[in-house]
Enzyme design. Structure first.
Site: not given
Ligand code: BGC
Length: 750
Positions: A264-265
């Site tokens: 994820d980011y």
């Protein structure tokens, strides 16, 4: 798609690639601004593309932009390895459908698959190859803002949705026309954060992980999902971006998943904040755990070259990894990235989905589907005969969301446009043929700081500068002059979403005051709640004659609601989450484990409950929803009450629509295992089926039940987990929701 040929290409490329080129493939960047059709030259992204240091990009906003980026990437890649393009297409792309939690309320898998299919076609027409959906985090805590994106509280329903969404997005082939790769997220237990705070860690029994949070991922994989995104949280002390036992062990080892895992980011670098070691250490931990691509953080790009040269000796993290092993891990991740590109057809044709004029699906069709989805997602919680309304009645429409557009889209609608939303006021006007009397009644929220926060992704909440007393007086006057009032209340779109946990998930205070004032007029009220989570509605139902839980319904959300209000559509939504009676009741769900001192339905000291929660503890249980008709359930019957381990038992129930209107009924089957080795849920959903019934129609439904339904995990640890079944008595409960059921018992021999 020719997988074999893809495999050969991957091997050939791997043999030719330098270490730097392999590391470049693991870099996943955001499109950001400024690089369209090669015009910009010196943006950080452009430099990376020129140096062959990007494997994929997400967040392109047009086909032209994707084309420009691909052009540049191919020019910068010695071996002409193309990018793939991804985007957050969570509940529709340009055509925004109801929130995922709302679609879950439809319990209609064909409908959910159709919305995903339409979204895939729109995304694919804009040069996207992968979408970051479905989000399949089971969520039982209404404080958590990402409940909006989730399939709700139940793993069985969530698993069915994971499969339906995957089928809708990918069809038979994620590279096929109008299809995209699904990305199951967030792996795993992101929906179980401590105190409902987004990003917080999950500490739970391994049994719960195996039985509640992992099954939707297994279903998504079984349906063919080709990628997965890791979650920000830790599970039982180990952050998911470093969770080798769950990613390499369970996901790849036990489900047969052989696709791509993305971070994820900035999830990899966040491992340092989690306390897992230096930036280089956490890079290695993530790579070893099976995170193939690094989203945005560029930590693989920064640290892997040196790690591949020298290995890592980090005794504080219990890690000693020789350079050779690092290079093998880089090869493993790179081969997976290339394998994914091969699956998407990009190694055969780097311009796949990017050339020609791809046919975008018909937006009018999408709008009709969105409207139908909105009507099927709304849940009728109460109806004292007020609904459906006569279009000729003198109706007033009051409330801060009555004329709203932007908030109706709901969170994570990154490509949606508020201008595409028809507000409830207009939708009701179109059906009735004349506009309802109207007053906003109050502001959505009163705190300036909160308005600023809610407007973080663009202004959706503005303040009416008038004093509250003046707004209330105006609304009361409008209500007094009407035969009936529709009250549009609820949350702003960013009330529920990422990093939008709420301490107190209920209606904001000014809206409660408005409701009190309107109730005091004596004019009958129909309350429509537009929200992104399961709000505690304590007190609301006592003030209205009808209550419709409408969620944030997307571009045609209010039109779907208007269809229901005026009887152009039949209500069929059923809650995919228990609505808490009071905010402090969260987390709550129908499948709680029993205690030694169960709640008795009224306050008795020394019972599991709350001193200060009076009245019904679960007025709106999981699976609940009303129709405009009555459906009668005959007592369920079993083909046998004593069965061997391999036997299939037939559970039948006859339904009759005894009312005057058509019904879409969702028959639900719950199971309890009252005598087991460990405490089992008081009941949990094991099957459901949706059936249409014309007025007066009766139908028998038959469920085939096997002993496998009563299996459950025993898991002192993840590694020692095993699934067992206790011979003996089980109870099946059949009914229209998780509370109003009838039991049948059977004995399943060993
Ligand atoms: C979210 C993901 C999303 C990603 C890319 C993250 O903040 O947690 O769900 O896919 O951003 O936009």
């Amino acid at each position: 798609m020719d997988r074999r040929r893809g495999g050969e290409t991957v091997d050939r490329l791997m043999a030719q690639m330098t270490l730097a080129e392999k590391i470049g493939q693991l870099n996943l960047l955001a499109a950001g601004e400024g690089l369209v059709t090669g015009a910009a030259t010196a943006t950080p992204l452009a430099k990376r593309l020129d140096a062959g240091q990007v494997g994929a990009i997400f967040g392109t906003k047009s086909l032209a932009s994707a084309r420009g980026l691909q052009d540049r990437a191919l020019a910068g890649s010695r071996l002409k390895i193309p990018l793939f393009f991804a985007e957050d297409v969570i509940h529709g792309h340009r055509t925004v459908f109801p929130l995922p939690i709302a679609l879950a309320a439809s319990w209609d898998m064909a409908l959910i698959e159709a919305t995903a299919g339409f979204a895939a076609a729109e995304a694919s027409a804009e040069g996207l190859h992968q979408v970051y959906a479905p989000m399949i985090d089971v969520s039982r805590d209404a404080r958590w803002g990402r409940m909006a994106e989730s399939p709700g509280e139940d793993p069985h329903l969530a698993g069915a949705i994971a499969a339906a969404m995957t089928r809708g997005l990918q069809g038979d082939d994620p590279a096929g026309p109008g299809r995209v790769a699904a990305c199951l997220k967030h792996f795993v237990a992101y929906g179980a954060p401590l105190s409902g705070r987004d990003y917080d860690n999950a500490s739970l029994a391994w049994e719960d992980l195996l039985e509640i949070y992992l099954p939707p991922f297994a279903q998504g994989v079984a349906a063919g999902a080709v990628s997965v995104m890791a979650a920000f949280n830790a599970v039982n002390k180990l952050p998911m971006h470093a969770h080798e036992p769950l990613i390499e062990g369970w996901l790849r080892g036990q489900t047969g998943f052989d696709g791509l895992v993305v971070s994820d980011y900035t999830g990899i670098r966040e491992l340092t904040a989690h306390g897992l070691g230096s930036p280089a250490t956490v890079v290695l931990r993530a790579l070893a755990a099976g995170i193939d691509m690094d989203m945005v953080g560029e930590d693989y790009l920064t640290h892997l070259p040196a790690l591949a040269e020298a290995g890592l000796d980090a005794p504080e993290a219990g890690l000693s990894v020789p350079a050779e092993r690092v290079r093998a891990l880089i090869d493993r991740a790179c081969a997976r990235v290339l394998g994914f590109k091969a699956r998407l057809g990009l190694l055969d044709d780097p311009w796949r989905k990017l050339t020609g004029t791809p046919a975008a699906p018909d937006r009018a069709e999408g709008r009709a589907l969105a409207r139908k989805a909105a009507a099927r997602s709304a849940v009728l919680l109460k109806n004292d005969g007020l609904l459906p309304l006569d279009p000729g009645a003198r109706v007033a429409l009051i409330g801060p969301l009555a004329r709203d557009r932007a908030n109706m889209l709901g969170t994570w609608a990154v490509s949606g446009r508020a201008a595409d939303v028809t507000p409830l006021f207009e939708a009701m006007t179109a059906i009735a043929g004349h506009p309802p009397a109207h007053a906003p009644g109050c502001n959505l929220v009163e705190e300036d700081w909160l308005i600023d926060r809610l407007n973080v992704h663009g202004v959706t909440v503005t303040r009416d500068p008038r004093p509250e007393a003046e707004m209330l007086a105006e609304a009361v006057a409008v209500a007094q002059a009407a035969d009936i009032v529709v009250v549009a209340l609820g949350e702003a779109k960013e009330h529920a979403g990422e990093s939008s946990s709420r301490l107190c998930p209920d209606l904001p205070a000014p809206q409660r005051r408005l409701l009190d004032a309107l109730a005091a007029t004596g004019t009958p009220l129909v309350v429509a709640v537009f929200a992104g989570r399961a709000l505690a509605l304590g007190g609301v139902d006592g003030r209205c004659g009808a209550l419709l839980y409408a969620w944030h319904g997307g571009i045609a959300g209010p039109e779907g609601v208007a269809d229901l209000i005026f009887g152009r559509a039949e209500p069929s939504g059923r809650l995919p989450v228990t609505l808490p009676a009071a905010p402090g009741q969260t987390p709550v769900c129908h499948a709680e484990d029993p205690t030694g001192r169960p709640w008795t339905g009224r306050f008795v000291k020394f019972r599991t409950g709350w001193l200060d929660l009076s009245g019904d503890r679960q007025p709106y249980p999981f699976g609940f929803g009303l129709s405009y008709t009555e459906v009668d359930y005959a007592p369920p019957r079993l083909s046998a009450t004593d069965a061997g381990p391999e036997d299939r038992v037939r559970l039948s129930v006859t339904l009759t629509n005894t009312g005057p209107r058509p019904a879409t009924e969702t028959v639900q089957v719950y199971l309890s295992d009252p005598e087991a080795r460990i405490t089992r849920p008081a009941r949990h959903l094991v099957a459901f089926r949706q059936v249409d019934l014309a007025p007066g129609e009766a139908r028998e439904l038959v469920f085939e039940i096997g002993a496998d339904l009563a299996r459950y995990p025993l898991a002192p640890s993840l590694e020692t987990a095993r699934w067992v079944r206790d011979p003996g008595r089980i109870v099946l409960h059949v009914g229209p929701n998780s509370r109003d059921t009838r039991p049948v018992e059977l004995t399943w021999r060993a």
